[in-house]
Design an enzyme around this catalytic site. Structure first.
Site, short mmCIF file in Angstrom:
data_model
loop_
_atom_site.label_atom_id
_atom_site.label_comp_id
_atom_site.label_asym_id
_atom_site.label_seq_id
_atom_site.Cartn_x
_atom_site.Cartn_y
_atom_site.Cartn_z
N GLU A 197 2.94 -4.83 17.27
CA GLU A 197 2.59 -3.73 16.37
C GLU A 197 1.14 -3.34 16.56
O GLU A 197 0.44 -3.91 17.41
CB GLU A 197 2.81 -4.17 14.91
CG GLU A 197 1.95 -5.37 14.51
CD GLU A 197 2.30 -5.94 13.15
OE1 GLU A 197 3.24 -5.43 12.51
OE2 GLU A 197 1.62 -6.89 12.72
N THR A 251 0.86 -1.18 0.00
CA THR A 251 0.00 0.00 0.00
C THR A 251 0.89 1.23 0.00
O THR A 251 1.70 1.41 0.92
CB THR A 251 -0.93 0.01 1.23
OG1 THR A 251 -1.63 -1.24 1.28
CG2 THR A 251 -1.93 1.14 1.13
N LYS A 278 4.19 -8.55 3.65
CA LYS A 278 2.75 -8.25 3.65
C LYS A 278 2.02 -9.30 2.81
O LYS A 278 1.56 -9.04 1.70
CB LYS A 278 2.50 -6.84 3.12
CG LYS A 278 3.14 -5.75 3.97
CD LYS A 278 2.66 -4.36 3.60
CE LYS A 278 1.29 -4.08 4.18
NZ LYS A 278 0.90 -2.65 4.07
#
Length: 274
Positions: free
Chosen positions: A176, A31, A143
């Protein structure tokens, strides 16, 4: 602006039901912030994408050139937007074994930048999630398309002031946010969780670590329990789209908008303008 999508270089909105990204999550995504008509830190995103392809057994020969051509085929706006790249192992029959040879698929989407009614860059409320991340070094850092842990964690809060949730792994160490990386400042040093077993090694996280090192600020990467995070002098989250969001409330604990956070925010804003 409206959302535009290219699949394998052509305008489309569907993929085959046999695609391994759909069937098994065998794929990756990036992204990317588009600012002033340019994808920010594009080569860093490409590098992580290639690392993910190697880990998941997805052929990457000619992939970057094809993605660059896809991006060139979109009309990038003069303002901010979101560019999302998805690469899957392509279509295959039943069974887990990757076809040989695999024929990867590319999905490139350009979307409007999210609009926030408030000013999250001035501080956000963050909560703790009960969902735990599995420890799996083979998948950590990249990812990949299986985001079920993040989906479950994000389902834990609705219609509250909470803007992000912190997630720990099955050992109890903080990793995270559901969509962001975590940093905290303690005794003048910058700390961020070790991601060798879980989590995503974010592009903005890498930039912040490099910048802190250039400033001569010590950066410690390690295993931290929630109590250590709560005891920090300042906290912030980061990702490629949102930059740096300070944490001003975590659970019942309040935190100041700290000097280190503001300094890093200022740098990120300057980079965005340039």
């Amino acid at each position: 602006m409206s959302t535009s999508t290219l699949i394998n270089g052509l305008p489309a909105s569907t993929i085959p039901v046999s695609d391994r990204g759909l069937a098994y999550g065998q794929g990756l995504f990036e992204t990317i912030l588009v600012s002033a008509g340019q994808p920010a830190l594009l080569h860093a995103h490409f590098d992580r994408l290639l690392e993910g392809c190697q880990r998941l057994g997805i052929p990457d020969q000619g992939l970057i050139a094809a993605l660059q051509a896809d991006i060139a085929g979109l009309s990038l706006p003069a303002g901010d937007a979101v560019l999302k790249l998805i690469v899957t192992a392509g279509s295959g029959g039943r069974g887990y074994l990757t076809p040989n040879p695999a024929n990867p698929s590319r999905i490139v989407t350009l979307s409007p930048m999210p609009a926030y009614p408030d000013q999250p860059e001035m501080g956000i409320d963050v909560c703790w999630c009960e969902t735990r991340l599995a420890v799996q070094p083979a998948l950590s850092g990249i990812k990949h398309l299986n985001r079920l842990e993040q989906v479950l964690a994000r389902e834990e809060w609705r219609h509250t002031n909470c803007r992000e949730g912190l997630v720990s792994d099955t050992r109890g160490f903080v990793i995270e946010g559901t969509m962001s990386n975590l940093f905290f400042v303690s005794e003048g040093c910058l700390h961020t969780p070790d991601l060798s077993g879980s989590g995503i090694n974010g592009i903005m996280r890498r930039q912040i670590i490099a910048q802190a090192d250039a400033w001569g600020v010590q950066v410690h990467i390690g295993d931290y329990c929630p109590e250590q995070v709560m005891a920090a002098d300042e906290l912030f989250l980061c990702n490629s789209l949102n930059g740096i969001w300070p944490i001003t409330n975590l659970g019942e604990q309040e935190y100041p908008l700290g000097h280190m956070t503001l300094r890093l925010q200022s740098l990120q804003l300057q980079r965005k303008v340039k």
